[in-house]
Design a protein around this motif. Sequence first.
Motif, PDB file in Angstrom:
ATOM      1  N   HIS A 163     -17.207   7.570  27.325  1.00 41.06           N
ATOM      2  CA  HIS A 163     -18.583   6.735  27.733  1.00 41.06           C
ATOM      3  C   HIS A 163     -18.272   5.419  28.403  1.00 41.06           C
ATOM      4  N   HIS A 164     -16.929   5.293  28.961  1.00 37.34           N
ATOM      5  CA  HIS A 164     -17.027   4.019  29.652  1.00 37.34           C
ATOM      6  C   HIS A 164     -17.882   3.933  30.900  1.00 37.34           C
ATOM      7  N   CYS A 165     -18.145   2.737  31.284  1.00 36.20           N
ATOM      8  CA  CYS A 165     -18.962   2.561  32.464  1.00 36.20           C
ATOM      9  C   CYS A 165     -18.796   3.235  33.652  1.00 36.20           C
ATOM     10  N   VAL A 166     -19.976   4.339  33.865  1.00 38.31           N
ATOM     11  CA  VAL A 166     -19.442   5.221  35.109  1.00 38.31           C
ATOM     12  C   VAL A 166     -19.391   4.230  36.452  1.00 38.31           C
ATOM     13  N   GLY A 167     -20.188   3.410  36.409  1.00 35.07           N
ATOM     14  CA  GLY A 167     -20.221   2.440  37.872  1.00 35.07           C
ATOM     15  C   GLY A 167     -19.332   1.270  37.839  1.00 35.07           C
ATOM     16  N   GLN A 168     -18.397   1.426  36.948  1.00 37.87           N
ATOM     17  CA  GLN A 168     -17.366   0.095  37.283  1.00 37.87           C
ATOM     18  C   GLN A 168     -16.585  -0.132  38.358  1.00 37.87           C
ATOM     19  N   PRO A 169     -16.163   0.835  39.023  1.00 33.47           N
ATOM     20  CA  PRO A 169     -15.734   0.561  40.539  1.00 33.47           C
ATOM     21  C   PRO A 169     -16.691   0.095  41.200  1.00 33.47           C
ATOM     22  N   LEU A 170     -17.726   0.168  41.407  1.00 29.59           N
ATOM     23  CA  LEU A 170     -18.662  -0.475  42.137  1.00 29.59           C
ATOM     24  C   LEU A 170     -18.965  -1.833  41.943  1.00 29.59           C
TER      25      LEU A 170
END
Length: 412
Positions: free
Chosen positions: A359-366
């Motif tokens: 469940h880590h943030c899917v948008g973290q690269p962005l």
Amino acid sequence: MTSTPSTSEASSLDIPGFPPPRSSECPFAPSPGMRALSGYGPLTQVRSWGDSTPWAVTGHAEQKALLSDARLSVEFSRPGFPSPVDPAHAHAGSADLSFVGMDDPEHARLRRMVSGAFTIKRVEAMRPRVQKMADDFIDAMLDGPEPADLVRDLALPLPSLVISEMLGVPYEDHEFFQTNSKSIVSATASPQERGTAHTNLATYLDELVGRKRTEPGDDLLSGLCTQIENGELTRRQAAAMGVLLLLGGHETTANMISLGTLLLLQHPEQLAVIRDTDDPAVVRDAVEELLRYLSIVHLGRRRTALEDIEIAGRTIRAGEGVILLGELANRDPAVFPDPDRLDITRDARHHQAFGAGSHHCVGQPLARMELQVIYPTLFRRIPTLRTVDGLDTVPFKYDAVIYGLHALPVTW
């Protein structure tokens, strides 16, 4: 194994309350009441909403392990889930929380439908466009009235435009979704107010998905319409995903931009390093340290135990709630020496700002890319940037579950 009291036994003990209020005396750090929880060890029971006694996880290693443990559920409708919202109003006005409120395998199935848009390769291809956006917003701020509000003029519009273009949401509607998202993340809004705001966004996204099905574009929502046609996704699920990504795509990044800017203005020697470097690795390290140091998720990541779990000499019983406190894990001295010191040269990559596990943030690269663009650009373009008044006049978001600033008046 250390014996621990059951929830019913713990209710009669003098255990700490949660959440403790933030303190204006340390606006960039956990409050004294929050810090005190670490003194009970890496895991302790707290008295929280509705007089429940969930477990608060403060240790970095314990948090990382539990975030990856399938015996913890993220489904907020389960009995024992630690939530400030009365279970009777948990679904007020909202269709669902999309995959963020689901366990595997359904969580993984739905998440895969959008995760491809947030790969590092895809995100890096967007960097020149985000750089252009940043420069355009700074140009407009410099051409506008002085003092400016950095939140209104830069921190909010930049990530809003980025996620709008990714999703295929008309940017001219940004005030509508910013207003409603503000209600959803407000700690003081009533369940009815949050429900109405969620309904507003869900209805808006549902109508937009309907238009995309007949007039598709080259955007994420149009891609979800393909999944609808294939029978893998319902229109309601696609709209819920849109709400989730719209909220997550601008709310957290906007707060990091404004809060990180203010923090660096308090540390001019470290600001100068970011401003003057030509090395992208220096900026990357600085962003990771800012994410660690600020830890803007207020009420932790919350779970319910599906089975008994033994960890750190404690036993979390099946049905008990768990609150994983990233702001304390990110200041664990066993992982980050001298954790209360801002040091943009440290290796802070092991922080828990984006969670961990499936469940880590899917948008973290962005989010990382946007922050890597905006901080050096802002300080290079406006090297004399400064706040209008003292720190004690800045309106911090003590009333929101995502910490940040309501406004940041600046001049140059």
